[in-house]
Structures are given as C-alpha cells and as structure tokens.
Enzyme design. Structure first.
Site, PDB file in Angstrom:
ATOM      1  N   LEU A   1       8.526  -6.855   4.663  1.00  0.00           N
ATOM      2  CA  LEU A   1       7.590  -7.959   4.902  1.00  0.00           C
ATOM      3  C   LEU A   1       6.290  -7.744   4.110  1.00  0.00           C
ATOM      4  O   LEU A   1       5.244  -8.265   4.452  1.00  0.00           O
ATOM      5  CB  LEU A   1       7.293  -8.075   6.405  1.00  0.00           C
ATOM      6  CG  LEU A   1       8.530  -8.328   7.268  1.00  0.00           C
ATOM      7  CD1 LEU A   1       8.167  -8.321   8.751  1.00  0.00           C
ATOM      8  CD2 LEU A   1       9.189  -9.664   6.902  1.00  0.00           C
TER       9      LEU A   1
ATOM     10  N   ASP B   1       4.613 -11.059  -3.893  1.00  0.00           N
ATOM     11  CA  ASP B   1       4.100 -10.558  -2.614  1.00  0.00           C
ATOM     12  C   ASP B   1       2.588 -10.686  -2.542  1.00  0.00           C
ATOM     13  O   ASP B   1       2.027 -11.162  -1.549  1.00  0.00           O
ATOM     14  CB  ASP B   1       4.503  -9.096  -2.414  1.00  0.00           C
ATOM     15  CG  ASP B   1       6.010  -8.927  -2.425  1.00  0.00           C
ATOM     16  OD1 ASP B   1       6.712  -9.938  -2.281  1.00  0.00           O
ATOM     17  OD2 ASP B   1       6.473  -7.790  -2.583  1.00  0.00           O
TER      18      ASP B   1
END
Ligand code: GLA
Length: 382
Positions: free
Chosen positions: A124, A171
């Site tokens: 994540l 990201d």
C-alpha cells in the site's frame, strides 16, 4: 485516520520521544492502485487513489545540521549529519527519510518522529507515503516552496537512489496528489493527472483491501526483472516504450510477448475503467479488475497463490463485482469491489477458503486527500 487523530498521535509520539512540542504534524496517505499495474515505468496510464490510512510525521527544526529520527513502528532511532547522508542496508526505513533530506537539502536539521496506521510491506506504498510525509514536513518547516508534483519526483528519486529500487512514479504521485472521493488518472508519459470521481459508496458498494500478509520485498522480488523485461520488449519492438506498441502487432515470442501483452492490455483497461466509473457502471469496473488480475497472473507473472485465492473466492461470491491484486504483486494486498451488505459473507468465505491457515486482514478504504500539514484542532484539545 482523520486530521485530529493524526495531530494527537503525532504530538504525543513527539513528546514521548523528543520531549516538548513539534513545530508541525504532517500526514501522507498510502494508496491503492485501482487499475494500470506495472505500466508506470513504460510511460503508461494508471489509476491510483490515496487511502485513509496514513504515515504521520511530527517534526521540529533544529539549530544544527543533523537529522534525528525515531520510527515508532520499528522502535528504532537513526541519525545523520545533513552533509553526510548515505544509503544504509537494503530495506532500512531511514533510507527513505535520508533520501528525501538529501534531495531537498534543507538549510537546518530537524527532529522527526514517524507514526501512523498504514501497514508496512502490504503493497500500500508505505515507503512512498513516508517519503511524502517527510518531504511535506521539510517543505513546510523550511519554506522550500516545492509543489506536490515536484515533491513526488523527489520521493521517486530518493527511492531509486537510496532504496535501490527502479520504481515508476505512480506511488509518490498518488500519495502527494490524492483527492477526497477521487482516483487520479496519471499519464506517466506527460506526468499529467486528472482527478476522476471514484465513490462507489452511494451505489451501496465498497472497496475492501485484503492484505494477505505475505510480505513482498521489492528489492529481492521480481520487480527489477519485470522492469528490465519490459524494456527489452520495447527495444525488440523498436519503440521508445510499450506505450507506443501496437497491441495488434506484437511481433515477439515467449516471455517478452506476454510482458508486452499485459502492458498494452492494461493501458486499455485503465481507459475502460475511467469511462465506466464516470457512468457508475460498477459491473464493468469489476470485470476489468478481474481481467487485470488474470493478465498480471498469467502474462506478467507477478501474482502469488494467496492473492489468486482472494480473487477466486471473490469470483464465487455473487455480491462481489471484481477483485485484483494491487501494487507490485508478489504478495501484499488485493482490492475487492463488493456490495456493502455482503462484506460479512465475503470475509467468512475468505476464512473458509484458507481454513484459518493463512491469516488475512481486511478493511474498507475510501479515496482520500494527499500529503498535507495537519492543522491544530480548533479547540486545541485532543
Ligand atoms: C510498485 C512501484 C510502482 C508501480 C507498481 C506496479 O508499487 O513502486 O511504481 O510500478 O509497483 O504498478
């Protein structure tokens, strides 16, 4: 977590580790990628969303030129003079802090404490989240005037140089530029971003993250190999990147054909999901999730049996619309789009599928705002 929780957590951790009060508290979200996986290092499209799980950094300026940091999750201190920041052992949390400090070169050092509720190693983007939290802190504390896009690029360079991983820009862009209720359509060729409303909740749906707890490690995993295979496929096709390849004429064989086929088809699926989300055609979004997972499993070969099990379980639940691995793969997390009232059944089915042998964690996520300074609660009280 919300800003109030972040502020309380950050100030409390700062007080117990350094004593006194931090000059500022900063929160940076993690991210899920909705679709567009392993496309960002071939100038492709992706659709990440920042999530409501955060890395929190509480920081205070120093009057010398040292960085002193404490990570609560690691239970560990690290320090270095600003003029002598070097990469440490592979996977070390302080590499991300040091890499950002080295790139931003603040005039003075700082004390900082790292806390939060974003799981590390679950796919994540905990590393990008840490980079963006530290970058936002330095930018604010020293008035560096860097915009979020450039901060994201600083984070990516820090990751490449200090953590030794040749990742793309997805990201850091997601963690820096996320918006409440929105996904971010990122064209990695032009680095342009378009916020795309992505809010399945009014339709009675929710997005669930399932963390398989199979820890992935980008450095030792196959990420670098995929990065190089994609480059080799582009070279063999005579194009600058696979973004320019014609999916109908992929004159390649074997591994390179499969790698190129994934990237080309995945770029198409990003377009499809953006269009479908705009029409709230959630069934189509879900079908694209399944197709993406299949392509990542068979053509790109970055899945893991635990991730495949999550997706197979989802396929057998009538109230699930779609599921896929999210992030680099090789373990980590999957996302599942399902009816809110079916969450209990799905969790039960997952438990049964693993017969309790493989522990998983699952939680709902909501598209959230990117890295920011957390303002002091109006009443000044926890
Ligand atoms: C990791 C990298 C990203 C991207 C994804 C796969 O998260 O950091 O740049 O390549 O994998 O889509």
């Amino acid at each position: 977590m919300n800003d109030r929780e972040a502020w309380v957590l950050g100030q409390h951790a700062f007080g117990t580790s350094f004593g006194g009060v931090a000059d500022g508290v900063y929160a940076a979200p993690g991210r899920v990628n909705l679709i567009g996986e392993h496309t960002d290092y071939q100038q492709g499209l992706c659709l990440p969303a920042a999530i409501d799980r955060h890395t929190v950094v509480a920081a205070r300026r120093r009057t010398d030129r040292r960085v002193v940091a404490y990570s609560q999750a690691q239970g560990c201190w690290a320090t270095s003079p600003l003029g002598d920041l070097r990469p440490g052992p592979s996977g070390w949390w302080f590499n991300y802090v040091a890499g950002v400090c080295e790139a931003l070169r603040p005039p003075w050092g700082c004390d900082l404490v790292v806390v939060g509720d974003l799981p590390v190693g679950a796919g994540l983007s905990s590393s990008a989240s840490l980079e963006m939290a530290v970058g936002t802190a330095l930018n604010d504390l020293f008035g560096l005037g860097i915009n979020p896009e450039n901060l994201a690029l600083v984070g990516q360079r820090a990751e490449n140089a200090f953590a030794g991983v040749s990742t793309g820009i997805m990201d850091q862009f997601a963690c820096a530029l996320g918006r409440e209720g929105m996904a971010l359509l990122l064209d990695t060729r032009t680095r342009s971003t378009v916020p795309i409303p992505f809010d399945p909740e009014p339709s009675g749906l929710t997005l669930l993250v399932v963390d398989t707890q199979v820890e992935r490690q980008l450095v030792s995993g196959g990420y670098q190999a995929r990065f190089e295979e994609a480059q080799a496929a582009a070279r063999a096709l005579g194009v600058a990147s696979l973004r320019d390849a014609d999916p109908a004429h992929l004159s390649l064989d074997g591994v390179l054909l499969r790698r190129a086929r994934h990237i080309c088809s995945e770029n198409e699926r990003v377009r499809l999901v953006v269009a479908a989300a705009g029409r709230r055609a959630w069934d189509e979004v879900g079908q694209a999730f399944y197709a993406s997972h299949q392509s990542l499993r068979d053509d790109y070969e970055v899945s893991h049996p635990a991730l495949d099990r999550v997706v197979e379980t989802a396929m057998h639940c009538p109230s699930v619309l779609g599921a896929r691995l999210t992030g680099a793969g090789f373990g980590g997390a999957a996302i599942v789009l399902l009816r809110q009232d079916a969450e209990g059944d799905f969790r039960q089915a997952l438990g049964a599928a693993w017969r309790g042998r493989l522990p998983f964690r699952a939680w709902r996520v909501h598209p959230s705002r990117g890295a920011h300074r957390v303002e002091v609660p109006a009443d000044g009280k926890p």
